[in-house]
Design an enzyme around this catalytic site. Structure first.
Site, PDB file in Angstrom:
ATOM      1  N   LYS A  42       0.867  -1.209   0.000  1.00  0.00           N
ATOM      2  CA  LYS A  42       0.000   0.000   0.000  1.00  0.00           C
ATOM      3  C   LYS A  42       0.897   1.251   0.000  1.00  0.00           C
ATOM      4  CE  LYS A  42      -3.408  -2.699   2.450  1.00  0.00           C
ATOM      5  NZ  LYS A  42      -4.647  -2.720   3.165  1.00  0.00           N
ATOM      6  N   HIS A  66      -8.571  -3.395  -6.191  1.00  0.00           N
ATOM      7  CA  HIS A  66      -8.446  -3.454  -4.724  1.00  0.00           C
ATOM      8  C   HIS A  66      -9.528  -2.583  -4.092  1.00  0.00           C
ATOM      9  CE1 HIS A  66      -6.875  -3.009  -0.673  1.00  0.00           C
ATOM     10  NE2 HIS A  66      -6.196  -4.114  -0.900  1.00  0.00           N
ATOM     11  N   GLU A  84     -11.346 -10.642  -0.975  1.00  0.00           N
ATOM     12  CA  GLU A  84     -10.999  -9.884   0.219  1.00  0.00           C
ATOM     13  C   GLU A  84     -12.230  -9.157   0.754  1.00  0.00           C
ATOM     14  OE1 GLU A  84      -6.590  -8.702   0.048  1.00  0.00           O
ATOM     15  OE2 GLU A  84      -7.636  -7.277  -1.210  1.00  0.00           O
TER      16      GLU A  84
HETATM   17  C1  PEP Z   1      -5.003  -5.916   1.487  1.00  0.00           C
HETATM   18  O1  PEP Z   1      -4.770  -4.732   1.502  1.00  0.00           O
HETATM   19  O2  PEP Z   1      -5.125  -6.492   0.397  1.00  0.00           O
HETATM   20  C2  PEP Z   1      -5.137  -6.621   2.757  1.00  0.00           C
HETATM   21  C3  PEP Z   1      -5.584  -7.847   2.724  1.00  0.00           C
HETATM   22  O3  PEP Z   1      -4.801  -5.944   3.896  1.00  0.00           O
HETATM   23  P1  PEP Z   1      -4.657  -6.551   5.378  1.00  0.00           P
HETATM   24  O4  PEP Z   1      -3.872  -7.822   5.255  1.00  0.00           O
HETATM   25  O5  PEP Z   1      -3.945  -5.511   6.153  1.00  0.00           O
HETATM   26  O6  PEP Z   1      -6.031  -6.820   5.878  1.00  0.00           O
END
Ligand code: PEP
Length: 234
Positions: free
Chosen positions: A8, A88, A157
Site C-alpha cells: 500500500k 483493490h 478480500e
Molecule cells: C489488502 O490490503 O489487500 C489486505 C488484505 O490488507 P490486510 O492484510 O492488512 O487486511
C-alpha cells in the site's frame, strides 16, 4: 500456492530494496518453492533480480500521456514489471474507481499480457444482508472481466476484514471460495487480516490457493514466516 504482499502506501525505495533482499535470501536459504509476490508503492518499483515477483499496485490504462498523478505502461516497462493489482477495495471505495474503469484497466493490461491479481470483496452491510446478496455483489465486481484469462489470479478480500484484524470464519471463507471456484478456474487468494497467527488455518482451506496480505506482511520476517507456512502445506 502464492503469497502476495501489498505494501500500500508504505515503504520507501530503500526499505523496499532491503525487504526484497531479506526475503530473497530467506527463499534461497530455506529452498522455498511457494511463489512470493510483492506490490511496492510506485516510487519503489525497480528492476529487482531474484525470485520474488514484483507487481504494480495500480496503473492507468494507457502507455503514457497527460494523466497527472498516474503511471502507465511505459513506467512499468522500464522495470520489466508484468504483474498488476486491479480492483483493490481501497481503490474502489476510497479512490472511487468504478467497475467500468476497473474493467477498462483489466482489458488494457490483459492485452499487454500482464498477470492480473483481480480483487473482489463485499462490505459488511452486504454480508449481513444474506449469502445471496454477497454472491450477487461479487458477481457485479466480476462484470466485464474475462474469467478465462490464463494470467488471471483472483483475490477474495471482504472489505470489512481488510486491516481490521477481523476475518470471516474458516467455514465462511471455504464456502465462498468454493462457490467462486464453480465459475473461476484461476487461482483464488484469500485476503483480509492474514497474519502469522492465522495463516496456516486459512491457507489449509479447500479452494484457497494463497493469500494477499497487507499489514501482516509489512515486516519481512513475518512475511518469510508465512511463506514457510505456505510451503509446508503443499
Ligand atoms: C489488502 O490490503 O489487500 C489486505 C488484505 O490488507 P490486510 O492484510 O492488512 O487486511
Amino acid at each position: 500456492m502464492l503469497i502476495a504482499a501489498n505494501f500500500k502506501t508504505n515503504k520507501t525505495r530503500c526499505q523496499t530494496a532491503a525487504y526484497y533482499k531479506e526475503v530473497s535470501d530467506f527463499i534461497a536459504a530455506k529452498n522455498i518453492n511457494t511463489e512470493a509476490m510483492i506490490f511496492p508503492p510506485a516510487t519503489a518499483l525497480d528492476s529487482f533480480e531474484g525470485k520474488i515477483s514484483v507487481g504494480a499496485q495500480n496503473a492507468y490504462a494507457v502507455e503514457n500521456g497527460a494523466y497527472t498523478g498516474e503511471i502507465g505502461l511505459e513506467q512499468l516497462d522500464e522495470f520489466g514489471i508484468k504483474t498488476i493489482l486491479i480492483g483493490h477495495s481501497e481503490r474502489r471505495h476510497i479512490l472511487g474507481e468504478s467497475q467500468e474503469l476497473i474493467a477498462e484497466k483489466f482489458h488494457y493490461y490483459k492485452e499487454k499480457g500482464f498477470r492480473i491479481v483481480y480483487c473482489i470483496g463485499e462490505p459488511l452491510e452486504v454480508r449481513e444482508e444474506s449469502s445471496a446478496a454477497l454472491m450477487a455483489y461479487l458477481d457485479d465486481q466480476l462484470e466485464g472481466i474475462d474469467l478465462a484469462y490464463n494470467k488471471l489470479i483472483i483475490a477474495y478480500e471482504p472489505v470489512w476484514a481488510i486491516g481490521s484484524g477481523l476475518t470471516p470464519t474458516e467455514g465462511e471463507v471455504e464456502l465462498i471460495h468454493t462457490a467462486l471456484r464453480q465459475k473461476i478456474k484461476a487461482p483464488i487468494l484469500y485476503g483480509g487480516s492474514v497474519k502469522t497467527a492465522n495463516a496456516k488455518e486459512l491457507l489449509s482451506l479447500n479452494n484457497v490457493d494463497g493469500a494477499l496480505i497487507g499489514s501482516g506482511a509489512l515486516n519481512a520476517e513475518d512475511y518469510c514466516m508465512i511463506l514457510e507456512i505456505a510451503d509446508s502445506l503443499k
